[in-house]
Design a protein around this motif. Structure first.
Motif, PDB file in Angstrom:
ATOM      1  N   HIS A 156      10.032  -4.644   5.292  1.00 30.07           N
ATOM      2  CA  HIS A 156      10.556  -3.299   5.063  1.00 30.07           C
ATOM      3  C   HIS A 156      10.866  -2.590   6.371  1.00 30.07           C
ATOM      4  CE1 HIS A 156       6.181  -2.536   5.327  1.00 30.07           C
ATOM      5  NE2 HIS A 156       6.315  -1.232   5.256  1.00 30.07           N
ATOM      6  N   HIS A 178       0.824  -1.224   0.000  1.00 36.25           N
ATOM      7  CA  HIS A 178       0.000   0.000   0.000  1.00 36.25           C
ATOM      8  C   HIS A 178       0.854   1.269   0.000  1.00 36.25           C
ATOM      9  CE1 HIS A 178      -0.064  -0.494   4.693  1.00 36.25           C
ATOM     10  NE2 HIS A 178       1.011   0.147   4.303  1.00 36.25           N
ATOM     11  N   ILE A 179       2.083   1.191  -0.467  1.00 32.15           N
ATOM     12  CA  ILE A 179       2.980   2.355  -0.347  1.00 32.15           C
ATOM     13  C   ILE A 179       2.414   3.570  -1.089  1.00 32.15           C
ATOM     14  CG2 ILE A 179       5.106   1.101   0.081  1.00 32.15           C
ATOM     15  CD1 ILE A 179       5.772   1.163  -2.803  1.00 32.15           C
ATOM     16  N   PRO A 180       2.518   4.756  -0.474  1.00 34.67           N
ATOM     17  CA  PRO A 180       1.934   5.968  -1.065  1.00 34.67           C
ATOM     18  C   PRO A 180       2.474   6.277  -2.463  1.00 34.67           C
ATOM     19  CG  PRO A 180       2.770   6.403   1.162  1.00 34.67           C
ATOM     20  CD  PRO A 180       3.154   5.006   0.831  1.00 34.67           C
ATOM     21  N   LEU A 212      11.584   1.623   7.137  1.00 33.13           N
ATOM     22  CA  LEU A 212      11.657   2.932   6.488  1.00 33.13           C
ATOM     23  C   LEU A 212      12.529   3.927   7.248  1.00 33.13           C
ATOM     24  CD1 LEU A 212       7.893   3.313   5.503  1.00 33.13           C
ATOM     25  CD2 LEU A 212       9.768   2.432   4.115  1.00 33.13           C
ATOM     26  N   THR A 220      10.615  -1.445  -0.109  1.00 35.36           N
ATOM     27  CA  THR A 220       9.663  -2.441   0.385  1.00 35.36           C
ATOM     28  C   THR A 220       9.697  -3.693  -0.487  1.00 35.36           C
ATOM     29  OG1 THR A 220       8.229  -0.652   1.117  1.00 35.36           O
ATOM     30  CG2 THR A 220       7.194  -2.763   0.862  1.00 35.36           C
ATOM     31  N   HIS A 268      -3.287   6.089   3.307  1.00 29.29           N
ATOM     32  CA  HIS A 268      -2.846   5.311   2.137  1.00 29.29           C
ATOM     33  C   HIS A 268      -2.964   3.803   2.335  1.00 29.29           C
ATOM     34  CE1 HIS A 268       0.919   5.588   4.557  1.00 29.29           C
ATOM     35  NE2 HIS A 268       1.148   4.381   4.082  1.00 29.29           N
ATOM     36  N   SER A 289      10.100   1.414  -3.303  1.00 25.78           N
ATOM     37  CA  SER A 289      10.005   2.319  -2.161  1.00 25.78           C
ATOM     38  C   SER A 289      10.513   1.624  -0.881  1.00 25.78           C
ATOM     39  CB  SER A 289       8.566   2.803  -1.984  1.00 25.78           C
ATOM     40  OG  SER A 289       8.535   4.036  -1.311  1.00 25.78           O
ATOM     41  N   HIS A 310      -1.339   4.931   9.637  1.00 25.50           N
ATOM     42  CA  HIS A 310       0.063   5.305   9.850  1.00 25.50           C
ATOM     43  C   HIS A 310       0.207   6.605  10.640  1.00 25.50           C
ATOM     44  CE1 HIS A 310       0.025   2.531   6.439  1.00 25.50           C
ATOM     45  NE2 HIS A 310       1.286   2.271   6.681  1.00 25.50           N
ATOM     46  N   GLU A 364       3.677  -5.337   9.353  1.00 18.84           N
ATOM     47  CA  GLU A 364       2.483  -5.198   8.487  1.00 18.84           C
ATOM     48  C   GLU A 364       2.046  -6.541   7.881  1.00 18.84           C
ATOM     49  OE1 GLU A 364       2.765  -0.511   7.124  1.00 18.84           O
ATOM     50  OE2 GLU A 364       2.946  -2.056   5.598  1.00 18.84           O
TER      51      GLU A 364
HETATM   52  C1  DHB Z   1       5.997   3.478   2.629  1.00 20.57           C
HETATM   53  C2  DHB Z   1       4.879   3.626   3.455  1.00 20.57           C
HETATM   54  C3  DHB Z   1       4.235   2.517   3.947  1.00 20.57           C
HETATM   55  O1  DHB Z   1       3.148   2.625   4.732  1.00 20.57           O
HETATM   56  C4  DHB Z   1       4.689   1.251   3.665  1.00 20.57           C
HETATM   57  O2  DHB Z   1       4.011   0.208   4.202  1.00 20.57           O
HETATM   58  C5  DHB Z   1       5.798   1.080   2.845  1.00 20.57           C
HETATM   59  C6  DHB Z   1       6.451   2.201   2.324  1.00 20.57           C
HETATM   60  C7  DHB Z   1       6.688   4.683   2.119  1.00 20.57           C
HETATM   61  O3  DHB Z   1       6.384   5.798   2.560  1.00 20.57           O
HETATM   62  O4  DHB Z   1       7.537   4.532   1.220  1.00 20.57           O
END
Ligand code: DHB
Ligand code: FE
Length: 282
Positions: free
Chosen positions: A193, A12-14, A195, A269, A125, A267, A59, A240
């Protein structure tokens, strides 16, 4: 009895929504990711589920670190996306299904899941990007969505085995709803992932692929992990995976994988996609 027709898991990355808005799907960076989606879109367009029960994590938009429900469910007729601070494009509201939502909420509390029940809930997101991905052009208004929010941001977080049990209890609740509506389950987020912090950029492709296999054939094995195990194996936000595990708890009987895609990094991930159907025991 409402009919659970299958399940989808997706990242679900933005940045996915931005890539779609900027028509970057065919660029070398995004193509291996977006190439996975047409079969899932086709399945959804053919099966036309009336309702999506969607496991996601907030988030920090509706539930910041000062107030963090372990499990929350939306019971509203409509949900609005809000800007999370990065200038995200305005998108249409998400349609709710309050009657089934209340039925699930009542059934869950009776079964010992003390849900936070939200008559109003902004969604981020984690919920909207999967819908935009499945119905390009943000053409998801006809599908009714029931948001189920799992805390994956602020320790203490519910453990994988509890998330699996939540999914099982939601399956039971849906099956006891007196209606012929069809329901698909979405698990969003993941896979490995991290971040932020010193280990930012950590991911674990081997683990991600093993998880995808186990989700199909042997989900109980994934419930043996603790959240700390997941953090160590794949990075802080690997928790997640719990949304995928909850999704799998809803399915019963023989589960068949119709489609999968995996691409990393996107991203930062490990981005996995699964389409599953199940054959309910008689
Ligand atoms: C990003 C955000 C997320 O919620 C996620 O699960 C993975 C990546 C991001 O901001 O790149
Ligand atoms: Fe996320």
């Amino acid at each position: 009895m409402a009919n659970i027709i299958g399940a989808v898991t997706t990242s679900h990355i933005p940045a996915i929504a931005n890539a779609m808005a900027n028509k970057a799907e065919e660029t070398p960076y995004w193509k291996p990711f977006f190439d996975g989606y047409p079969p899932v879109r086709k399945w959804l367009n053919e099966k036309k589920p009336d309702v999506i029960v969607l496991f996601y994590n907030d988030h920090g938009l509706e539930f910041f670190i000062d107030k963090k429900p372990t499990f929350a469910i939306g019971v509203a007729d409509e949900y609005h996306n809000s800007d999370e601070g990065w200038g995200i494009a305005t998108i249409p509201p998400v349609t709710g299904e309050s009657e089934l939502s209340w039925h699930i909420a009542n059934s869950l509390v009776e079964d010992g899941f003390d849900m936070t029940i939200c008559q109003e809930m902004k969604v981020d997101h984690g919920l909207t990007v999967p819908l935009s991905l499945m119905w390009p052009g943000n053409d998801y208004g006809h599908v009714k969505v029931i948001p189920v929010c799992i805390n994956c941001e602020q320790h203490p977080m519910p453990q994988p085995k509890r998330c699996y049990a939540l999914g099982q209890a939601i399956g039971k609740a849906i099956e006891s709803f007196d209606s012929d509506m069809t329901v698909a389950i979405f698990g969003t987020g993941g896979l490995s992932h991290q971040l932020d912090g010193e280990a930012a950029g950590t991911l674990n492709r081997k683990f991600d692929l093993e998880c995808m296999d186990k989700l199909v054939t042997n989900p109980e094995e994934l419930t043996k992990y603790s959240n700390l195990d997941l953090v160590k194996i794949g990075g802080a936000q690997t928790v997640e995976l719990n949304m995928w595990i909850a999704m799998r708890g809803v399915l019963r009987g023989k589960v068949t994988e119709l489609h999968r895609n995996y691409h990393a990094p996107i991203s930062n991930t490990g981005a996995g996609l699964l389409l599953l159907e199940h054959e309910m025991p008689k």
